[in-house]
Enzyme design. Sequence first.
Site, PDB file in Angstrom:
ATOM      1  N   CYS A 138       0.518   3.770  -6.092  1.00 14.51           N
ATOM      2  CA  CYS A 138      -0.569   3.169  -5.313  1.00 14.51           C
ATOM      3  C   CYS A 138      -0.734   1.775  -5.890  1.00 14.51           C
ATOM      4  CB  CYS A 138      -1.842   3.992  -5.505  1.00 14.51           C
ATOM      5  SG  CYS A 138      -3.323   3.160  -4.906  1.00 14.51           S
ATOM      6  N   CYS A 160       0.862  -1.172   0.000  1.00 12.04           N
ATOM      7  CA  CYS A 160       0.000   0.000   0.000  1.00 12.04           C
ATOM      8  C   CYS A 160       0.904   1.229   0.000  1.00 12.04           C
ATOM      9  CB  CYS A 160      -0.868  -0.029   1.257  1.00 12.04           C
ATOM     10  SG  CYS A 160      -1.875   1.451   1.467  1.00 12.04           S
TER      11      CYS A 160
HETATM   12  N1  DGL Z   1      -3.623   0.650  -2.490  1.00 12.19           N
HETATM   13  C1  DGL Z   1      -3.382   1.728  -1.626  1.00 12.19           C
HETATM   14  C2  DGL Z   1      -2.170   2.539  -1.940  1.00 12.19           C
HETATM   15  O1  DGL Z   1      -1.268   1.988  -2.442  1.00 12.19           O
HETATM   16  C3  DGL Z   1      -4.471   2.489  -1.057  1.00 12.19           C
HETATM   17  C4  DGL Z   1      -5.527   3.123  -1.854  1.00 12.19           C
HETATM   18  C5  DGL Z   1      -6.472   3.745  -0.873  1.00 12.19           C
HETATM   19  O2  DGL Z   1      -6.937   3.017   0.006  1.00 12.19           O
HETATM   20  O3  DGL Z   1      -6.730   4.940  -0.982  1.00 12.19           O
HETATM   21  O4  DGL Z   1      -2.063   3.688  -1.710  1.00 12.19           O
END
Ligand code: DGL
Length: 268
Positions: free
Chosen positions: A185, A73
Amino acid sequence: MDKRPIGIFDSGLGGLSAVKAVLKYMPNENIVYFGDTQRVPYGSRSEQTIEAFAKEDISFLEKFDCKLIMAACGTVSSVAVNAAKQVEDRFIGVVKPSCKAAVQATKNGKIGVMATAASINSGAYTREIQNMDKDMVVEGVSCPVLVTLVENNWIDKDDYISREIIKRYSAPLLEKGVDTIILGCTHFPHLAPLIQSVVGDKITLIDSGYEAVMEAKRILEEKEMLNISGKGEARFFVSDKMQNFSGIAKTLLGMDISKKVEYKNITE
Ligand code: DGL
């Protein structure tokens, strides 16, 4: 050799881009995945909230005696510095590995970052890249709507609406003349074919989930902790009984995980 699982977590489905890479490049590894589907998205929340969520996610994975805990994440990796300290030497995030790959890939020294608002506002990607090479120019754009596109499976290469949204987000990066874009992300690599077709073939896209997995592999190899025998097992936990998690996961991973998904309220 260490047969303990690798713990991987994200706010939702995004971290499956890292799971996909583990299944392909470290097929012997056992995986415990946690997707915080009850509290997704993280990227539009405050630092304090992201820290608190990340601490709970990590504590949950610690119950499985993980040899490595990966924040798949970008938001947690950028913001939750204190939560990471909980498991210091066993923690791996996506920021450093993807910045390293971008610095190696760029030819003109101009790198774009597409990530959540929290990640961009933290300045973590820019800091990390300029620590590696102070002459690099970094342009970031926060793309919250792309998270929703993935969570709703609007990832088809020909999806008109998704293309228009990506055009709008990528325009400032292309105007700056970047030749490399970090998909900072972990939801975004699931949109990679679409993003690539919008920005054109000359732009190198960096998949943050994949880069973190490659870094994890290097670390485990170095410590002689790689699992080298038997087929790895994967367990998936979600914090909300999301009807469509398995369905979308099937598209993203190319395999049916419906029997492996368990519901867990980690705040109980
Ligand atoms: N997949 C996540 C990231 O890499 C989070 C996306 C989110 O929950 O806003 O930032």
